[in-house]
Structure formats: C-alpha cells, structure tokens
Design a protein around this motif. Structure first.
Motif, PDB file in Angstrom:
ATOM      1  N   LYS A   1       0.830  -1.209   0.000  1.00  0.00           N
ATOM      2  CA  LYS A   1       0.000   0.000   0.000  1.00  0.00           C
ATOM      3  C   LYS A   1       0.862   1.255   0.000  1.00  0.00           C
ATOM      4  CE  LYS A   1      -4.176  -1.937   1.935  1.00  0.00           C
ATOM      5  NZ  LYS A   1      -4.900  -2.291   3.136  1.00  0.00           N
TER       6      LYS A   1
ATOM      7  N   GLY B   1       2.170   1.580  -3.454  1.00  0.00           N
ATOM      8  CA  GLY B   1       1.085   1.983  -4.346  1.00  0.00           C
ATOM      9  C   GLY B   1       0.560   3.374  -4.071  1.00  0.00           C
TER      10      GLY B   1
ATOM     11  N   TYR C   1      -2.867  -1.239  -9.339  1.00  0.00           N
ATOM     12  CA  TYR C   1      -2.958  -1.900  -8.031  1.00  0.00           C
ATOM     13  C   TYR C   1      -4.099  -2.917  -8.002  1.00  0.00           C
ATOM     14  CZ  TYR C   1      -3.307  -2.299  -2.924  1.00  0.00           C
ATOM     15  OH  TYR C   1      -3.347  -2.770  -1.650  1.00  0.00           O
TER      16      TYR C   1
END
Lengths: 236, 297
Positions: free
Chosen positions: B46, B49, B71
């Motif tokens: 995360k 991303g 993603y």
C-alpha cells in the motif's frame, strides 16, 4: 470528477440500496397527504424533517455502496482522495435534491393544500427540504466507515446525531441559543422557525435568507472538515 | 531499478509494523514479498502503491518522476454492479483516460485475458478467478510501469490459480515490472525473479540465483512416538500424531545429508512414506512462515 460522480451515481442505482429509504419516504409522503386539505408550510416543514432522517440513511448507503476492495481501486484511479469524497457527497446532494423536488411537487400535483398557493410557499418549501437534506448529509458522513470502523456504530451514530439535533432544535434551552455554543449546535431550528410563520406570507421573510444561508454554510464547513479528516488518513 | 524505499517506517496504533526498511525493486522483474500473516506485506504494498504514507523514510523513483502504478487489492471486489465492459470503461474514465483510448485498451485487455465472450456479462455472475482477472485488467487500463498485486492467488481454486499463473508468466514475458505478495509457494517457483522476505519488520532479500544451486529433498517418515528425532530436529517441517503411538514427520534435508539421515532414522525403526526433490525457494518460504532460521545458509 464528472466521470467519478457518474460512476458513483450508477453504482448506487445498480446496487438498489436506494429502494428502502426512498420507498419509506414516498410512503410517508402519501400518508401525510392522504387527508386534504393541509396547511402549506407546516406540511412542508414536517416532510422536510422526514427527509432530514431519510437522508441519513441515504448518505450511509451511498458512502458504503462500494465494497472495501473496490474502494481502494477507485481511489487509485482517482489519484485524489479529496475528489473521491467530494464526488460521493455530490451524489448524496443529487439524491437530496431529487427527493426535495419530489416532496415539494407531490402535494401540488394532488392539490393537497387548503390556502391559496404562491411562489413564496414553494420557494420556502424547497429551501427547507434541500437545506435539511444537506445538513443531514453533513452530519451523517462523520459516521461512515472512513471515520467509524464498525458498521453497527455507523447506524447508531447517524440515528443518534440526527435525533440529538432534533432534540436540540425543539428544546427551549436558552444557553443553546446564545453565544459561541449557538454557532456549534446544528441549525435545524432555523428551518423550523421559518416554516412556522404561517401561510399568510406574500414574500420570503428577511431573516429566512441568512437562516437558510447559515444552514448551507454550516453544512459546507462540516463537509470540508470531514474531507480534511479523511485526507489525513492516507496519501493523495 | 523501478523504485527504491529508503529507511521506511510504519506504525499502526503504536505497533511497529515496518522499521527502517530499505529495498529496491528491479525493473522488468517479478518481485515477491513473502512473510507471515501480519508481517506487514500488504502495508508495504500500500505504501508503494501510494495508498498509505510511511511515517518516516522515502519512496524514491528514478528521474524523480512518479511512475504509473496499477494496483490489485487483496480483497477482490465482489459487489460490482456492472458488466465487464461498463466497469472497465468507468475505471478508465475515472483515471482520466479518453473514451477512445479506453475502448481500444479494453479490446486489447479482453484479448490478453481471454475474456472477449464475457465483456457484456455482469461481474457479479463471474467466478472468483474471473473476478481476480477483472481486478488485474482494471490495474492495466493504463500502460502501467509497475503492477502491484496483493495476494493474487488467495482464495482461488487450483484451475484458476493455474490460469492466473499462466497469465503472470505472459506478463513477465512482456517485460512488465510486477510486485506481489503471496503464500503460494508454487507461484514463487515459476514466476518470481526476486524474493523479499519480511521478518521481524525487516526485509531479507533472497536472491534466487544463489539458491537455485542447492538441492533439497522432502522426506516423510512414519515412526513411533518413542523414537527420538533429535538428529534431524533442525530439518523438521511438520510433526503430527496420526494414530496411537505413531506420528508422521516431514523433513526437508539437503541432498548431501539425505542418505545419512534416512539411514539413521530407518535404523531407529522409522518407515519412509515419501521422498521427493523439492525446490529450495519453497522450503525457504515454509521456514519463514514457521519463523525459523535458514538452515541452508
């Protein structure tokens, strides 16, 4: 942003989550105007209060229409968390606007009022509905999954804040209406005060402008505050 | 190198998840991040991303230009109320791509993913494998520099896993940079170029080349509870009781040690139930999940 609003709107429509709150609102409208004739502003004030509660329900269902996995995907594509939440709030407002128009138009169509109807009644009725719909959105968004982890707490939170707001509006407690605290209390009572002036008006009362105006400004401040809070929780 | 993490730290409610982590992700390679549940794999993805900010440290890109990232989240969306075509069009338009570009790209993706016949079917009617493919397709709507996939094989049946594995191999052949987390050791063998193991908030980089040379055997013995397994205790993967006084013990032993240890255990009355060669990365992965030291290094 337009694509995002469009996407959220069709997601909401396709998930059919609008059916329960909107059906309830329609049923209440029909029941309310079952017996005719009715007073104009009093009736509008009552249905605006109904809309205030129904919009809490609508707000939660719109904000939660995507599942968590899809939310992450949409956020990645949006590249901007602020736009993501703005688009959701605008969708809530669109539904609020549609229901406000419906609530104002329905009694006109079925000739449900007793007094002579003027444009000022329609304008006041529409503003009362729209302002309370938007106030409800502004209060309810603080209990969505972005700020409250449990789904149950979301529902309890929304119901509680809306009921407390109504109690504060009808309570005759002087200190809530003076000084700094009066600026913090949700201005639901302003709409109720304007709508209780009686049907014999020929123009919008002067104080109505700033009272409705304050409801919109108050709501906007809370919406911006919500977006600031959720923006702080991650990137974008 | 496609990106680099420098001294990245992340906490959740005062619990340290990742501490001063520094890694670089190679260009045109498939990088796997493995580790126990809760080790911070998804958190790391995360942050890469851009869905989460590190508390401290930096994520650097070559030329200081942010790259285009696709993603695929761990939780595959299940309640998508659109057809495949509608969904991909919405996602592309939200991303800011033109209608013409999105239409062309969707045609290409449908062909790559062999989903032409499903374009007008509602996604809610898809199997889990098809939903996972949809999640990957949306991540590739733009020509992404890096594809991030969080547990792409999780929850898929064997056929869907094999399909997805083939798909990943074809993406790899197209020189796509991919970073993924996974539990499936089979995937590691065929697809992954570089493995990063998260252990105790740090990353251990496992270079596949140096480990390829080592040959490991999987040996399963049935033996009595009274038999001591001290001699092989460092090689035990599982040890479970199967009947009164009997148990099954699985060992992963290096090629050089196999003869000696098998002879020793047979001498103690154990019987062999299975003996097969094993890919070393799979062995290493299992050990990491058990939180043990690497016996092969």
């Amino acid at each position: 942003m337009r694509a995002l609003i469009h996407y959220f709107f069709f997601t909401y429509i396709r998930t059919h989550r609008y059916v329960p709150p909107m059906s309830l609102f329609l049923m209440m409208l029909i029941v309310n105007y079952h017996y005719v004739p009715n007073p104009i502003l009093d009736s509008y004030s009552f249905t605006a209060l109904l809309l205030f509660f129904v919009m809490g329900w609508v707000t939660i269902t719109i904000m939660h229409a995507e599942d968590e996995g899809q939310k992450q995907i949409t956020l990645i594509h949006t590249k901007n968390k602020r736009n993501y939440y703005f688009a959701l709030i605008i969708n809530c407002m669109i539904v609020g606007l549609i229901l406000s128009l419906l609530a104002v138009a329905y009694p006109l169509v079925i000739h449900a009022f007793n007094s002579e109807l003027h444009l000022v009644h329609i304008a006041c009725g529409f503003l009362a509905h729209l302002s309370l719909a938007i106030l409800s959105i502004a209060l309810s968004i603080f209990f969505t999954r972005d700020t409250v982890k449990s789904n149950i707490n979301s529902w309890w939170g929304v119901i509680s804040i809306l009921v407390v707001t109504l109690v504060l509006a009808v309570a005759r407690v002087e200190f809530l209406r003076t000084g700094f605290i009066s600026w913090l209390v949700p201005p639901l009572r302003f709409s109720m005060e304007i709508m209780s002036v009686g049907d014999d008006i020929s123009s919008i009362p002067a104080q109505a402008y700033w009272q409705f105006g304050w409801i919109f400004i108050y709501s906007l401040i809370f919406m911006l505050l919500f977006i600031k809070i959720v923006q702080k929780k991650g990137t974008f | 190198m496609i990106l680099e993490l420098q001294n990245v730290t992340k906490r959740f409610k005062n619990k340290l998840i990742i501490e001063n982590l520094s890694i670089s992700i190679s260009l045109n390679q498939v990088t796997a991040i493995v580790g126990k549940n809760g080790s911070g794999k998804s958190t790391l993805l995360k942050m890469i991303g851009g869905l989460m900010k590190p508390d401290s440290g930096q994520i650097l890109f070559p030329d200081e230009q942010p790259i285009s990232i696709g993603y695929v989240p761990e939780t595959t969306p299940v309640l998508i109320p659109f057809t495949l075509l509608e969904y991909l069009t919405h996602m592309g338009r939200i991303r800011g791509l033109t209608k013409e570009w999105v239409e062309k790209r969707i045609d290409t993706l449908l062909e790559i993913f062999d989903m032409e016949h499903e374009r007008d079917i509602r996604i809610v009617h898809f199997s889990k494998g098809m939903k996972q493919k949809t999640a990957i397709m949306q991540a590739m709507l733009e020509e992404t520099d890096l594809l991030i996939m969080d547990e792409p094989l999780s929850g898929l049946d064997q056929k869907a896993q094999a399909d997805l594995e083939r798909l990943l191999l074809s993406l790899k052949e197209q020189k796509m940079s991919i970073i993924l987390t996974c539990h499936e050791t089979k995937l590691l063998e065929k697809v992954v170029d570089q493995t990063l193991i998260i252990q105790e908030r740090q990353v251990i980089q496992m270079r596949s080349q140096q480990l390829h040379d080592k040959l490991i055997n999987r040996v399963v013995f049935e033996l009595s509870n009274t038999v001591s397994t001290d001699i092989v205790k460092n090689a035990i993967i599982t040890d479970k009781e199967i009947a009164d006084g009997q148990r099954l013990v699985e060992l992963h032993i290096s090629q050089e040690q196999t003869n000696k240890m098998v002879k020793e255990l047979l001498g103690r009355g154990a019987s062999i139930k299975l003996l097969e060669p094993l890919h070393v990365k799979e062995t290493e992965f299992l050990r990491v999940l058990k939180g043990e030291e690497n016996i092969y290094s």
